[in-house]
Design a protein around this motif. Structure first.
Motif, PDB file in Angstrom:
ATOM      1  N   LEU A   1       0.828  -1.204   0.000  1.00 44.80           N
ATOM      2  CA  LEU A   1       0.000   0.000   0.000  1.00 44.80           C
ATOM      3  C   LEU A   1       0.865   1.256   0.000  1.00 44.80           C
ATOM      4  O   LEU A   1       0.506   2.261  -0.638  1.00 44.80           O
ATOM      5  N   GLU A   2       1.996   1.213   0.691  1.00 44.93           N
ATOM      6  CA  GLU A   2       2.896   2.362   0.703  1.00 44.93           C
ATOM      7  C   GLU A   2       3.438   2.622  -0.703  1.00 44.93           C
ATOM      8  O   GLU A   2       3.511   3.782  -1.159  1.00 44.93           O
ATOM      9  N   LEU A   3       3.823   1.566  -1.416  1.00 47.49           N
ATOM     10  CA  LEU A   3       4.309   1.726  -2.790  1.00 47.49           C
ATOM     11  C   LEU A   3       3.208   2.259  -3.705  1.00 47.49           C
ATOM     12  O   LEU A   3       3.460   3.107  -4.571  1.00 47.49           O
ATOM     13  N   ILE A   4       1.990   1.758  -3.532  1.00 49.73           N
ATOM     14  CA  ILE A   4       0.869   2.233  -4.350  1.00 49.73           C
ATOM     15  C   ILE A   4       0.599   3.706  -4.073  1.00 49.73           C
ATOM     16  O   ILE A   4       0.337   4.495  -5.003  1.00 49.73           O
ATOM     17  N   ASN A   5       0.669   4.101  -2.809  1.00 52.84           N
ATOM     18  CA  ASN A   5       0.480   5.518  -2.469  1.00 52.84           C
ATOM     19  C   ASN A   5       1.570   6.383  -3.082  1.00 52.84           C
ATOM     20  O   ASN A   5       1.303   7.494  -3.571  1.00 52.84           O
ATOM     21  N   GLN A   6       2.806   5.882  -3.063  1.00 49.35           N
ATOM     22  CA  GLN A   6       3.903   6.626  -3.688  1.00 49.35           C
ATOM     23  C   GLN A   6       3.646   6.814  -5.184  1.00 49.35           C
ATOM     24  O   GLN A   6       3.846   7.903  -5.740  1.00 49.35           O
ATOM     25  N   LYS A   7       3.174   5.739  -5.821  1.00 52.78           N
ATOM     26  CA  LYS A   7       2.893   5.840  -7.250  1.00 52.78           C
ATOM     27  C   LYS A   7       1.769   6.841  -7.523  1.00 52.78           C
ATOM     28  O   LYS A   7       1.815   7.594  -8.501  1.00 52.78           O
ATOM     29  N   GLU A   8       0.754   6.862  -6.661  1.00 57.86           N
ATOM     30  CA  GLU A   8      -0.348   7.798  -6.857  1.00 57.86           C
ATOM     31  C   GLU A   8       0.125   9.241  -6.759  1.00 57.86           C
ATOM     32  O   GLU A   8      -0.322  10.117  -7.513  1.00 57.86           O
ATOM     33  N   VAL A   9       1.025   9.503  -5.816  1.00 58.38           N
ATOM     34  CA  VAL A   9       1.566  10.861  -5.686  1.00 58.38           C
ATOM     35  C   VAL A   9       2.310  11.258  -6.961  1.00 58.38           C
ATOM     36  O   VAL A   9       2.100  12.342  -7.524  1.00 58.38           O
ATOM     37  N   VAL A  10       3.190  10.358  -7.427  1.00 59.94           N
ATOM     38  CA  VAL A  10       3.949  10.636  -8.646  1.00 59.94           C
ATOM     39  C   VAL A  10       3.007  10.795  -9.842  1.00 59.94           C
ATOM     40  O   VAL A  10       3.176  11.694 -10.674  1.00 59.94           O
ATOM     41  N   CYS A  11       2.014   9.922  -9.913  1.00 59.49           N
ATOM     42  CA  CYS A  11       1.059   9.966 -11.032  1.00 59.49           C
ATOM     43  C   CYS A  11       0.258  11.265 -11.012  1.00 59.49           C
ATOM     44  O   CYS A  11      -0.002  11.859 -12.063  1.00 59.49           O
ATOM     45  N   ASP A  12      -0.133  11.723  -9.812  1.00 56.78           N
ATOM     46  CA  ASP A  12      -0.877  12.979  -9.710  1.00 56.78           C
ATOM     47  C   ASP A  12      -0.047  14.150 -10.250  1.00 56.78           C
ATOM     48  O   ASP A  12      -0.547  15.005 -10.985  1.00 56.78           O
ATOM     49  N   ILE A  13       1.222  14.176  -9.870  1.00 58.02           N
ATOM     50  CA  ILE A  13       2.093  15.257 -10.343  1.00 58.02           C
ATOM     51  C   ILE A  13       2.247  15.186 -11.858  1.00 58.02           C
ATOM     52  O   ILE A  13       2.153  16.200 -12.567  1.00 58.02           O
ATOM     53  N   PHE A  14       2.468  13.975 -12.377  1.00 57.50           N
ATOM     54  CA  PHE A  14       2.591  13.792 -13.823  1.00 57.50           C
ATOM     55  C   PHE A  14       1.339  14.305 -14.536  1.00 57.50           C
ATOM     56  O   PHE A  14       1.433  15.007 -15.559  1.00 57.50           O
ATOM     57  N   ASN A  15       0.167  13.961 -14.031  1.00 53.52           N
ATOM     58  CA  ASN A  15      -1.088  14.377 -14.668  1.00 53.52           C
ATOM     59  C   ASN A  15      -1.223  15.900 -14.674  1.00 53.52           C
ATOM     60  O   ASN A  15      -1.726  16.492 -15.648  1.00 53.52           O
ATOM     61  N   GLN A  16      -0.811  16.538 -13.577  1.00 56.09           N
ATOM     62  CA  GLN A  16      -0.889  17.992 -13.520  1.00 56.09           C
ATOM     63  C   GLN A  16       0.050  18.646 -14.545  1.00 56.09           C
ATOM     64  O   GLN A  16      -0.319  19.620 -15.217  1.00 56.09           O
ATOM     65  N   LEU A  17       1.255  18.097 -14.673  1.00 58.15           N
ATOM     66  CA  LEU A  17       2.191  18.633 -15.660  1.00 58.15           C
ATOM     67  C   LEU A  17       1.685  18.398 -17.079  1.00 58.15           C
ATOM     68  O   LEU A  17       1.843  19.248 -17.963  1.00 58.15           O
ATOM     69  N   GLN A  18       1.063  17.227 -17.286  1.00 61.47           N
ATOM     70  CA  GLN A  18       0.512  16.936 -18.621  1.00 61.47           C
ATOM     71  C   GLN A  18      -0.600  17.924 -18.965  1.00 61.47           C
ATOM     72  O   GLN A  18      -0.702  18.399 -20.099  1.00 61.47           O
ATOM     73  N   LEU A  19      -1.416  18.250 -17.987  1.00 56.25           N
ATOM     74  CA  LEU A  19      -2.497  19.212 -18.224  1.00 56.25           C
ATOM     75  C   LEU A  19      -1.929  20.600 -18.499  1.00 56.25           C
ATOM     76  O   LEU A  19      -2.436  21.333 -19.372  1.00 56.25           O
ATOM     77  N   THR A  20      -0.882  20.958 -17.760  1.00 51.01           N
ATOM     78  CA  THR A  20      -0.229  22.252 -18.005  1.00 51.01           C
ATOM     79  C   THR A  20       0.278  22.325 -19.439  1.00 51.01           C
ATOM     80  O   THR A  20       0.074  23.328 -20.154  1.00 51.01           O
ATOM     81  N   LEU A  21       0.965  21.262 -19.897  1.00 51.01           N
ATOM     82  CA  LEU A  21       1.501  21.228 -21.265  1.00 51.01           C
ATOM     83  C   LEU A  21       0.374  21.274 -22.288  1.00 51.01           C
ATOM     84  O   LEU A  21       0.484  21.934 -23.326  1.00 51.01           O
ATOM     85  N   GLN A  22      -0.707  20.574 -21.988  1.00 49.05           N
ATOM     86  CA  GLN A  22      -1.855  20.551 -22.906  1.00 49.05           C
ATOM     87  C   GLN A  22      -2.443  21.944 -23.064  1.00 49.05           C
ATOM     88  O   GLN A  22      -2.747  22.384 -24.184  1.00 49.05           O
ATOM     89  N   ARG A  23      -2.602  22.649 -21.957  1.00 54.75           N
ATOM     90  CA  ARG A  23      -3.187  23.989 -22.026  1.00 54.75           C
ATOM     91  C   ARG A  23      -2.277  24.963 -22.781  1.00 54.75           C
ATOM     92  O   ARG A  23      -2.752  25.836 -23.511  1.00 54.75           O
TER      93      ARG A  23
END
Length: 508
Positions: free
Chosen positions: A361-383
């Motif tokens: 669960l700790e590893l999954i939570n770490q991945k979610e944090v990284v994934c959230d940041i990636f998604n935000q950067l992807q949205l920034t680039l898209q805009r």
């Protein structure tokens, strides 16, 4: 077993393998009568011995018909309760609470996650389609399922003699079922068990005292079993009489005994009732049961009328989610309790895997944090690229130029791939301590409940591993269901996930 070695009070039992767990609040003070199934409820069998014997006779019958079954052996680890046979495809599947198929086995070979998706996609298990799906809801299903999956391998290998006729997977299931039913009907199986009960029955010294407590508390006790009288008498005498006080026998525990009950029809409709008047099984027709009587057939309505107790004043306890629990609740509004012995093994497996699950669960939570940041950067680039909503800022707002933004995103992808490599084998191994093929009984994967667990929570007001667990709750216990959390009950601060994003907008 000393009670102190298990749990000291009902309030602490929720963490015990021998606890009683509540789906719908149930006050035993409002219960006037308690009905019991016998097989795997009041009498627990050594599953490997009992089902292994049933499997043996099934294979004998198949061999007589000409099927090439030499060399096959009973493997109880091949299945767990709650799986579903897909007769169309020759598969055994495990579904989640919504019916989505999470794991599958064709014959005796587990299918990959990719193969499961390709075969079933978004198809749901629908237990109402009895022509296709068979729900394995009791230990009695084990010999059936093991035999069928092994026969699927034989069919796929093309070694079934042509003179037996062409078979598809449905036809094969029917042939195997006939052989298994014959093993029961011929009487050799139950004759073996009655001759050597010590090889098949697991004794529980606490069980008779549980029923004595309930009887002394004023509960009417009723035994309702599909087994015939001679078998019932032998099993109950062996399991109970040695532990009862004085000259008391097992029959003295019950106000009414019904054998050859023909459940589930016993709960659905009326059949003729016969009173057994001799130990040899001589019967005579009757129209109303009397306290202290021994009967064959009849119906649940007759039992209610004889006791003058109806509906939710009656608690029925059995091991079969459909025959015992579903039918008594749906047709009569009886309160229900399910006996599921595997809860003890599953509880132990969960305790021993706690450290691994926390790491996962700790590893999954770490991945979610990284994934959230990636998604935000992807949205920034898209805009930026579309020049749309440029005035809007994402949560992970950054002053990086597009090139640095893309490089940061690639680094995040690399981190997610590294985490995936760690997570994947841990997900595969989750549940291995219970069953290496199927994982936990109550879970379909790390998050979702299994289809069996959904059935239990829907139809069983309470559930536990064995009847003697009631001994430590008193016959006046008020079982209260836990607060049910909804998705919107959990308040998480989404923005906190990106707090670790570097203020300078750069990744190390």
């Amino acid at each position: 077993m000393d009670s102190s070695s298990r749990f000291s009070s009902p309030s602490s039992s929720i963490n015990s393998a021998r606890g009683i767990f509540c789906s719908q609040s149930l006050n035993l003070r409002s219960i006037s009568a308690i009905g019991y199934d016998m097989d795997y409820t009041l009498v627990h069998y050594n599953v490997k011995a009992w089902e292994g014997r049933a499997y043996h006779y099934c294979m004998e019958n198949l061999k007589k018909l000409g099927f090439p079954v030499d060399g096959l052996t009973f493997d109880p680890d091949l299945i767990i309760r709650g799986l579903v046979i897909d007769k169309e495809k020759g598969n055994l599947v495990k579904a989640d609470q919504f019916g989505y198929i999470k794991r599958a086995m064709h014959g005796t070979k587990m299918l990959s996650t990719r193969a499961v998706r390709e075969i079933y996609g978004i198809e749901l298990v629908d237990l109402r389609l009895e022509g296709r799906w068979v729900f394995l809801s009791t230990f009695f299903s084990m010999s059936e399922a093991v035999a069928y999956m092994q026969m699927v391998d034989i069919l796929d290998d093309g070694v079934i003699p042509a003179n037996l006729g062409p078979f598809d997977y449905k036809g094969l299931y029917k042939a195997m079922g006939v052989a298994l039913v014959a093993a029961h009907v011929e009487g050799r199986l139950k004759s073996d068990i009655m001759s050597n009960p010590e090889q098949y029955v697991e004794l529980d010294p606490e069980l008779p005292f549980t029923l004595l407590d309930q009887k002394e508390a004023g509960k009417k006790l009723v035994l309702i079993t599909n087994s015939d009288y001679h078998y019932t008498d032998k099993m109950m005498h062996y399991s109970f009489n040695r532990f009862l006080p004085g000259e008391m026998g097992w029959r003295d525990l019950f106000d009414i005994i019904v054998v050859s009950a023909n459940k589930p029809e016993f709960f659905q409709m009326s059949h003729p009732m016969y009173e057994l008047v001799t130990n040899e099984g001589l019967m005579r027709p009757c129209f109303k049961a009397q306290i202290g009587g021994l009967y064959s057939g009849g119906s649940a309505n007759m039992v209610e009328s004889s006791l003058n107790i109806h509906g939710d004043e009656i608690l029925f306890i059995g091991d079969h989610i459909y025959t015992d629990v579903n039918q008594s609740k749906v047709h009569l509004q009886w309160r229900t309790a399910l006996i599921c012995r595997e809860l003890e093994e599953e509880n132990s497996a969960l305790i021993h895997s706690r450290g691994c699950r926390e790491s996962l669960l700790e590893l999954i939570n770490q991945k979610e944090v990284v994934c959230d940041i990636f998604n935000q950067l992807q949205l920034t680039l898209q805009r930026r690229s579309k020049k749309l909503n440029s005035q809007l800022k994402t949560v992970a707002a950054t002053n990086m130029d597009n090139e640095n933004l893309s490089q940061s995103m690639q680094k995040l992808l690399d981190v997610m791939q590294i985490l995936d490599v760690k997570i994947a084998p841990m997900l595969e191994a989750d549940g291995d301590l219970f069953n290496k093929r199927w994982g936990y009984l109550s879970r379909a994967d790390l998050w979702d409940k299994s289809h069996l667990m959904r059935q239990i929570e829907k139809y069983a007001d309470i559930y536990t591993s064995r009847v003697s667990n009631f001994l430590y709750y008193t016959p006046f216990m008020h079982f209260r269901s836990q607060e049910q959390n909804l998705a919107h009950d959990s308040h998480t601060n989404y923005c906190s996930r990106v707090d670790k994003f570097p203020s300078n907008g750069k990744l190390d």
